[in-house]
Design a protein around this motif. Structure first.
Motif, PDB file in Angstrom:
ATOM      1  N   GLY A 124       0.977  -1.177   0.018  1.00 23.06           N
ATOM      2  CA  GLY A 124       0.128   0.091   0.017  1.00 23.06           C
ATOM      3  C   GLY A 124       0.794   1.220  -0.131  1.00 23.06           C
ATOM      4  N   ARG A 128      -3.063   4.039   2.374  1.00 22.54           N
ATOM      5  CA  ARG A 128      -4.118   3.210   1.865  1.00 22.54           C
ATOM      6  C   ARG A 128      -3.405   1.812   1.590  1.00 22.54           C
ATOM      7  NH1 ARG A 128      -6.336   1.605  -3.180  1.00 22.54           N
ATOM      8  NH2 ARG A 128      -4.685   2.751  -4.545  1.00 22.54           N
ATOM      9  N   TYR A 130      -3.654  -1.716   0.069  1.00 29.40           N
ATOM     10  CA  TYR A 130      -4.399  -2.407  -1.120  1.00 29.40           C
ATOM     11  C   TYR A 130      -4.118  -3.809  -1.390  1.00 29.40           C
ATOM     12  CZ  TYR A 130      -0.135  -0.418  -3.414  1.00 29.40           C
ATOM     13  OH  TYR A 130       1.095   0.159  -3.619  1.00 29.40           O
TER      14      TYR A 130
END
Length: 333
Positions: A124, A128, A130
């Motif tokens: 990430g 964030r 991911y």
């Protein structure tokens, strides 16, 4: 030398047809620097995901392993003295990469040869995540076997459970990575600190054999406006190229290598930014564009100018402002 056998790298990461990300970003610089790169792709996309839309597919853990087993069957895997790993889709895929690393290390050991593994634990960025939590746990397991890891700030925070807000907390995080995972060499990239609003920090650390002392250093690099995909992939590739198993044992080797990487990467980004601004200025704008079309136009213009930066890749320029620091003053919190 034309007849000299090149050093071989097995590079396991994503791939795109157009533009630069993953193996597409890593292979050219490494080949230019004299390495023979075997690219084992973990995804095949038309373009990087920053465009907003893309086509292609992710490989399963079984498909990733099958490619490696093909190399093993033909006596090709053991020829690689270097391993570079980047984005891997899914928890099982990450575990499989760990298995491949261990298998390759054992193969090399039976030959009386070593393996250097540079692992970029792609999870990430900028707050964030991911990948799944399962991927995070898998990375926490496999990086214990890596020689060098290159997490960005967010990934380092995920791996350590610490928040990096200052130079002292940055140093604490690097020490935690050494002590928690037993990794000898750590480089944390893309660090944003309140004390350095106009710069990105890149810091590294080497665990001294048999001691609890760590050689910490950090660089500051002026921020470049815009978003450029593939920079982390280029960083990890160049870092591997500027290191080898012998030089890693020497004091200060990691600091010198990171300096060369930052010099080259800063030059690539400067060239890319200038070319991007020119392309956006001169591209056709007299037709109605929706947000999606504009995003594609900007993303296309922001593709890294790697081919145009061959000289800087081969010979990292000496930049007067790029100097390492080993001071960690508390008052800079």
């Amino acid at each position: 030398m034309p007849d000299e056998v090149p050093k071989r790298i097995l590079s396991i990461q994503s791939a795109v047809v157009s533009g630069y990300a993953g193996n597409r970003a890593s292979t050219f610089p490494l080949q230019l620097l004299g390495y023979d790169v075997s690219a084992l792709n973990t995804v095949h996309f038309s373009n990087h995901t920053g465009y907003g839309s893309f086509r292609g597919f992710r490989l399963t853990a079984e498909q990733i392993l099958e490619q490696y087993e093909g190399l093993e069957e033909n006596g090709l895997s053991c020829r690689h003295g270097y391993l570079l790993t980047g984005y891997v889709p899914g928890e099982e895929g990450v575990k499989t990469v760990g298995q491949i690393a261990e298998s390759l290390r054992e193969e090399r050991k039976r030959m009386g040869e070593g393996l250097m593994w540079v692992c970029d634990p792609v999870m990430g960025d900028q707050g964030r995540l991911y990948v799944s939590q399962g991927c995070v746990e898998a990375y926490k397991d496999i990086i214990r076997s890596a020689d060098v890891i290159t997490p960005n700030q967010f990934e380092a925070e995920i791996l350590t459970g610490l928040t990096i807000t200052s130079l002292p907390t940055l140093r604490t995080a690097m020490t935690a990575l050494h002590e928690t995972y037993g990794v000898k060499h750590v480089v944390i990239t893309s660090i944003q600190l309140p004390s350095h609003p106009d710069h990105l920090i890149c810091a590294g650390s080497t665990q001294t054999p048999g001691k609890h002392v760590h050689a910490h250093f950090w660089y500051q690099v002026p921020k470049q406006p815009g978003f450029y995909s593939g920079t982390g992939d280029v960083f990890a590739a160049l870092l591997l190229a500027h290191l080898d198993a012998g030089s890693l044992e020497e004091g200060g080797a990691l600091e010198i290598a990171v300096g060369k990487v930052l010099s080259t990467l800063s030059s690539i980004l400067s060239r890319t930014r200038k070319a991007m601004e020119e392309e956006l200025r001169t591209s056709v704008t007299d037709i109605a564009r929706d947000d999606k079309a504009e995003k594609v136009r900007v993303s296309r213009a922001a593709e890294l100018r790697l081919v145009q930066s061959q000289e800087e890749i081969l010979r990292p320029p000496k930049l007067g402002w790029l100097k390492p620091s080993v001071e960690w003053p508390e008052e800079m919190n």
